[in-house]
Design an enzyme around this catalytic site. Structure first.
Site, PDB file in Angstrom:
ATOM      1  N   LEU A  87      22.702  16.013  30.214  1.00 19.54           N
ATOM      2  CA  LEU A  87      21.458  16.370  30.903  1.00 19.54           C
ATOM      3  C   LEU A  87      20.236  15.700  30.260  1.00 19.54           C
ATOM      4  O   LEU A  87      19.203  15.567  30.907  1.00 19.54           O
ATOM      5  CB  LEU A  87      21.271  17.891  30.915  1.00 19.54           C
ATOM      6  CG  LEU A  87      22.323  18.683  31.710  1.00 19.54           C
ATOM      7  CD1 LEU A  87      22.088  20.183  31.546  1.00 19.54           C
ATOM      8  CD2 LEU A  87      22.308  18.295  33.185  1.00 19.54           C
TER       9      LEU A  87
ATOM     10  N   GLU B 256      28.675  19.376  23.022  1.00 20.41           N
ATOM     11  CA  GLU B 256      27.590  20.259  22.556  1.00 20.41           C
ATOM     12  C   GLU B 256      27.519  20.276  21.026  1.00 20.41           C
ATOM     13  O   GLU B 256      26.425  20.350  20.455  1.00 20.41           O
ATOM     14  CB  GLU B 256      27.753  21.676  23.121  1.00 20.41           C
ATOM     15  CG  GLU B 256      27.716  21.777  24.649  1.00 20.41           C
ATOM     16  CD  GLU B 256      26.577  21.030  25.322  1.00 20.41           C
ATOM     17  OE1 GLU B 256      25.479  20.930  24.732  1.00 20.41           O
ATOM     18  OE2 GLU B 256      26.778  20.520  26.443  1.00 20.41           O
TER      19      GLU B 256
END
Ligand code: NI
Length: 170
Positions: free
Chosen positions: A94, A136
């Site tokens: 993102l 992540e």
């Protein structure tokens, strides 16, 4: 809940390591709720705190996404405890919108963390979710998926990013 602004890779906060979370206070709870909302809004699989400008050692991930459902969970101070196998698959971020690349990751991972209630949690994941966890974890180390690639490929992706940014402005 508030939709937060997702910082792109040019923001130095993406290079910050997540500071360990000592105390799950109201500010952390509110942050993770806003990160859930932001992940859903962006149609993402996960989001690390530094992507919204808060370099805490936590990320959120949508465990339901492969089933077409939403099951957002928070992993605080996460540690990968096992990695097995290898898989090549396309990955995006993102913070690097519209840019995708094939990245080699472990096929299977086990991860432990603390949840938003302060309880110990463990997850085992394979394939897509294992990749999401590894992606992540990279963010929490101040790293981005394209850091796993060679410089030539990374430079190509940076040029692609700049081109896409220009197209979005025009
Ligand atoms: Ni990302």
């Amino acid at each position: 809940m508030t939709i937060l602004t997702i910082k792109n890779w040019l923001d130095p906060v993406l290079r910050k390591k997540g500071a360990p979370v000592e105390n799950i206070d109201e500010a952390i709870v509110k942050l993770t709720e806003d990160m859930f909302e932001t992940t859903l809004d962006a149609k993402g699989a996960g989001l690390a705190a530094n992507q919204v400008g808060m370099a805490h050692n936590l990320f959120v991930v949508d465990m339901g996404i492969q089933k077409g459902e939403h099951d957002l969970v928070t992993l605080i101070n996460p540690v990968i405890t096992a990695m097995e196998g290898e898989e090549l698959a396309e990955e995006g971020c993102l913070s690097i919108p519209e840019v995708f690349a094939t990245v080699k990751r472990a096929l299977h991972v086990e991860i432990k963390a603390i949840d938003i209630n302060g309880n110990d949690v463990r997850y085992e994941a394979e394939g897509f979710m294992a990749r999401a966890f590894q992606h992540e974890m990279d963010h929490l180390n101040g790293s981005l998926f394209w850091d796993n690639l060679g410089k030539a490929r990374r430079d190509l992706l940076k040029r692609k990013f700049k081109k896409k940014q220009k197209e979005m402005v025009e």
